[in-house]
Design a protein around this motif. Sequence first.
Motif, PDB file in Angstrom:
ATOM      1  N   ARG A  59       0.832  -1.209   0.000  1.00  0.00           N
ATOM      2  CA  ARG A  59       0.000   0.000   0.000  1.00  0.00           C
ATOM      3  C   ARG A  59       0.867   1.261   0.000  1.00  0.00           C
ATOM      4  NH1 ARG A  59      -3.620  -2.712   4.494  1.00  0.00           N
ATOM      5  NH2 ARG A  59      -5.158  -3.767   3.190  1.00  0.00           N
ATOM      6  N   ASN A  60       1.966   1.218   0.754  1.00  0.00           N
ATOM      7  CA  ASN A  60       2.880   2.358   0.788  1.00  0.00           C
ATOM      8  C   ASN A  60       3.493   2.599  -0.589  1.00  0.00           C
ATOM      9  OD1 ASN A  60       4.686   4.257   2.570  1.00  0.00           O
ATOM     10  ND2 ASN A  60       6.111   3.115   1.294  1.00  0.00           N
ATOM     11  N   ALA A  61       3.846   1.507  -1.293  1.00  0.00           N
ATOM     12  CA  ALA A  61       4.438   1.648  -2.626  1.00  0.00           C
ATOM     13  C   ALA A  61       3.449   2.261  -3.603  1.00  0.00           C
ATOM     14  CB  ALA A  61       4.923   0.285  -3.122  1.00  0.00           C
ATOM     15  N   VAL A  62       2.190   1.807  -3.564  1.00  0.00           N
ATOM     16  CA  VAL A  62       1.181   2.352  -4.472  1.00  0.00           C
ATOM     17  C   VAL A  62       0.887   3.810  -4.145  1.00  0.00           C
ATOM     18  CG1 VAL A  62      -1.200   2.142  -5.274  1.00  0.00           C
ATOM     19  CG2 VAL A  62       0.148   0.084  -4.826  1.00  0.00           C
ATOM     20  N   ASP A  63       0.768   4.107  -2.854  1.00  0.00           N
ATOM     21  CA  ASP A  63       0.361   5.451  -2.437  1.00  0.00           C
ATOM     22  C   ASP A  63       1.510   6.458  -2.522  1.00  0.00           C
ATOM     23  OD1 ASP A  63      -1.082   7.539  -1.392  1.00  0.00           O
ATOM     24  OD2 ASP A  63      -0.944   6.855   0.674  1.00  0.00           O
ATOM     25  N   HIS A  64       2.631   6.139  -1.898  1.00  0.00           N
ATOM     26  CA  HIS A  64       3.746   7.094  -1.812  1.00  0.00           C
ATOM     27  C   HIS A  64       4.779   6.913  -2.920  1.00  0.00           C
ATOM     28  CE1 HIS A  64       2.736   8.691   2.215  1.00  0.00           C
ATOM     29  NE2 HIS A  64       2.282   7.470   2.458  1.00  0.00           N
ATOM     30  N   GLY A  65       4.920   5.693  -3.419  1.00  0.00           N
ATOM     31  CA  GLY A  65       5.979   5.435  -4.390  1.00  0.00           C
ATOM     32  C   GLY A  65       5.579   5.724  -5.826  1.00  0.00           C
ATOM     33  N   ILE A  66       4.538   5.034  -6.296  1.00  0.00           N
ATOM     34  CA  ILE A  66       4.125   5.175  -7.687  1.00  0.00           C
ATOM     35  C   ILE A  66       3.493   6.555  -7.925  1.00  0.00           C
ATOM     36  CG2 ILE A  66       2.690   4.215  -9.513  1.00  0.00           C
ATOM     37  CD1 ILE A  66       4.983   2.412  -8.614  1.00  0.00           C
ATOM     38  N   GLU A  67       3.980   7.262  -8.934  1.00  0.00           N
ATOM     39  CA  GLU A  67       3.458   8.601  -9.236  1.00  0.00           C
ATOM     40  C   GLU A  67       2.157   8.495 -10.046  1.00  0.00           C
ATOM     41  OE1 GLU A  67       7.947   8.537 -10.403  1.00  0.00           O
ATOM     42  OE2 GLU A  67       6.202   7.202 -10.499  1.00  0.00           O
ATOM     43  N   SER A  68       1.520   9.623 -10.245  1.00  0.00           N
ATOM     44  CA  SER A  68       0.334   9.664 -11.100  1.00  0.00           C
ATOM     45  C   SER A  68       0.754   9.396 -12.549  1.00  0.00           C
ATOM     46  CB  SER A  68      -0.332  11.029 -10.999  1.00  0.00           C
ATOM     47  OG  SER A  68       0.523  12.030 -11.554  1.00  0.00           O
ATOM     48  N   GLU A  69      -0.208   8.986 -13.365  1.00  0.00           N
ATOM     49  CA  GLU A  69       0.107   8.691 -14.766  1.00  0.00           C
ATOM     50  C   GLU A  69       0.698   9.903 -15.459  1.00  0.00           C
ATOM     51  OE1 GLU A  69      -2.839   6.768 -17.115  1.00  0.00           O
ATOM     52  OE2 GLU A  69      -3.598   5.538 -15.452  1.00  0.00           O
ATOM     53  N   LEU A  70       0.182  11.092 -15.151  1.00  0.00           N
ATOM     54  CA  LEU A  70       0.682  12.322 -15.778  1.00  0.00           C
ATOM     55  C   LEU A  70       2.141  12.555 -15.408  1.00  0.00           C
ATOM     56  CD1 LEU A  70      -0.101  14.777 -17.513  1.00  0.00           C
ATOM     57  CD2 LEU A  70      -0.720  15.965 -15.387  1.00  0.00           C
ATOM     58  N   ALA A  71       2.459  12.387 -14.104  1.00  0.00           N
ATOM     59  CA  ALA A  71       3.840  12.608 -13.654  1.00  0.00           C
ATOM     60  C   ALA A  71       4.787  11.570 -14.239  1.00  0.00           C
ATOM     61  CB  ALA A  71       3.888  12.585 -12.130  1.00  0.00           C
ATOM     62  N   ARG A  72       4.339  10.338 -14.349  1.00  0.00           N
ATOM     63  CA  ARG A  72       5.191   9.287 -14.898  1.00  0.00           C
ATOM     64  C   ARG A  72       5.461   9.527 -16.377  1.00  0.00           C
ATOM     65  NH1 ARG A  72       6.039   4.763 -11.942  1.00  0.00           N
ATOM     66  NH2 ARG A  72       6.381   3.525 -13.833  1.00  0.00           N
ATOM     67  N   THR A  73       4.440   9.921 -17.093  1.00  0.00           N
ATOM     68  CA  THR A  73       4.612  10.195 -18.528  1.00  0.00           C
ATOM     69  C   THR A  73       5.577  11.351 -18.731  1.00  0.00           C
ATOM     70  OG1 THR A  73       2.374   9.405 -18.956  1.00  0.00           O
ATOM     71  CG2 THR A  73       3.421  10.731 -20.666  1.00  0.00           C
ATOM     72  N   ALA A  74       5.439  12.402 -17.913  1.00  0.00           N
ATOM     73  CA  ALA A  74       6.333  13.566 -18.017  1.00  0.00           C
ATOM     74  C   ALA A  74       7.777  13.186 -17.716  1.00  0.00           C
ATOM     75  CB  ALA A  74       5.862  14.664 -17.068  1.00  0.00           C
TER      76      ALA A  74
END
Length: 694
Positions: free
Chosen positions: A297-312
């Motif tokens: 849950r910590n990885a999904v919430d704090h680790g993985i960025e939003s799709e927009l941020a990841r694409t950028a």
Amino acid sequence: MQDRDLVRAFWDAASDRISEATDLWIALEQGDAGASRSLKRLLHTMKGEAHMLGLADCGHLLQSMEGVVERASKAMSEGAGDAILTALDAISAMAASEGALEIDLDEIFARLAAASAAAATSTETHADATHTEVEARAEHVEHARPSLDPARLAPLVHEARRLHREHSLLHPALREVRRMLRALLSEIDPQLPPEALAERIVKTLGYGAEIERRMGDLAAQWSTHEFALEMALEQLEDTVRSAAMVSVAALKSQVHRAARSTAHALGKRVELLVSGDAYVDASVERSLGPALLHLVRNAVDHGIESELARTAAGKSPVGRIEITIHQTDSSVQVIVEDDGGGVDLERMRTRLRHEGDDSELLQRIFEQGVTTRDEVTDISGRGVGLDVVAREVAAVGGSVRVESERGRGTRFEIVLPTMLRADIVVPIECRGTRLAIPVREVLAVERMGEPVRASDGWRLARGPANAADLVPLFDLGALFGAAEPPRAGDVAVITHHRTGVFALRVDGYDNPRPMAFERIDELAVRSDVVRGVAPAPDGGVYFLLDADATHATLRGRVATSAARPSTSPRRAVPHVLVVEDAPVARELLLGILRSFGLKVSDASDGKQGLLLARTERPDLILTDVEMPFLGGLEMIAELRGDPALREVPVIVLTTRSEPAVRDRARALGVRGFLSKQRFVETELRQVIDECLAR
């Protein structure tokens, strides 16, 4: 009227069925057509049972899920997975409370209906739904159940009975030998004249030879039975140990559901990969479950960025979390890593006003209340999560470490013992005390080169001279108040804590070996740095060190020493006499007192304690109450009648906490009364400091 026993059996079986359903759904998503038939059959069976038992909500939920699976096998919709896994979470919560928990199922039914409609029309939709209250209101972790194989146990029971019967046959033979020996001795009368005595001895030589022959036979039989009994006990121990071992595979379905539901609530797309398996003690598996769920849950919430941020950032819009499980002979390694944004150390530094280096700062994410979020949500922001991971892992003698790189992701490594009460350790010795460190936490044992003096302590240079790593070096003797400067040629044990590596200077070490430990939380006396206690063959004990706590304690003492250098003449070290009849508790108390920088001596009962006190007057006495020969309170009464000892302060540490015992102790002038059931090291230190006015 429904049968309560059958209802309970239904809920008991639900945990394993939910795990199986989760695995089947994931297989169906990956294109396994056969998984659809198996999943529909499982849901259909559970639905029928639920309706027959009058569990209407559960039955209707399973019926809706069955419809989604039927349509998804022909046309998978994007929202189907979230709907199915959320429904499984709801049933898991029902099972945890045996149907007593009230859950709002309207949202879940709506999501199932939307997924079913989307699959029926072969369109892709994404249900606009909030995070269900299932996880918020019922945190439930499914655990595998250990089992004992009767087929393995039956031969051992038969062997134990055989040995018991044969052992009982030795007793008549032993009684006969004793009778013969008494008869032999009666023949030899020392009052006889020398000639007659010599004649009697000659006549009984043959009788003596027969006794010797029978004693030899008895010894051989005894040795054979003893060996067979040891072998049977070893096999029985292995059988019982294996019966307590469970697979961690059941946790895989739970982390899949946790990742999917958390990602859905946050509007993120996440791919979770889990590989490997391990068999561990059931108690270890029960601690690993909550730790893994919090990390995912910590990885999904704090680790993985939003799709927009990841694409950028040039990343795939779908985040990736990978869990790898690897088993060795004595431990299990679980790695959880993501390709997210990494820990925002600068934000943490500002929030915590931290002035140390990054490795120290990163370690603080395991502290309670630490968060980088400005607002509280249903998922995060309260500073609760990674502290749970650290607590669960430490509870079973494991360790957790973290590495993070901004923009690249975070990696957590959990290392747990396979067995809760046994471990493969490296025995070490320091200042006459025998200690042990789990071999999984030891990187190397080596002779030191020339240590390097730094402003904040000693360093050990490791590696080539032109590119050596400087590892923090501590003298383990500081735990016993007897730190010495390290020298070239001393033994160093290289181990690691949560975010780095450190070295311990010790007096000696031995080859790794398995040891069975009694956990410290099951003893009456506690220590911050000791995780368990193991008996030594000669009657002594080994103390199993907690690497993280040892590092924190030693580092704190070095920092305190550097901040407050002493310029006053050295005072005599106070002498404390420990009077305790329990060997393990006595050894543990002596180790704790040495770590306080005190001189110690010990006695196993009140009578011996009085003798030692009169031989060398102590500055303080720490005593138990119930002991053989002379109890603690009786010893104190004797002390109060001795002019040379009546002023010596006494602290009582006992399991006897009833008012009558307290009142009598108070009447005898006891300065401190501590309960073993609620004993903590810091409280003992505070009372000792007050008694010694340090």
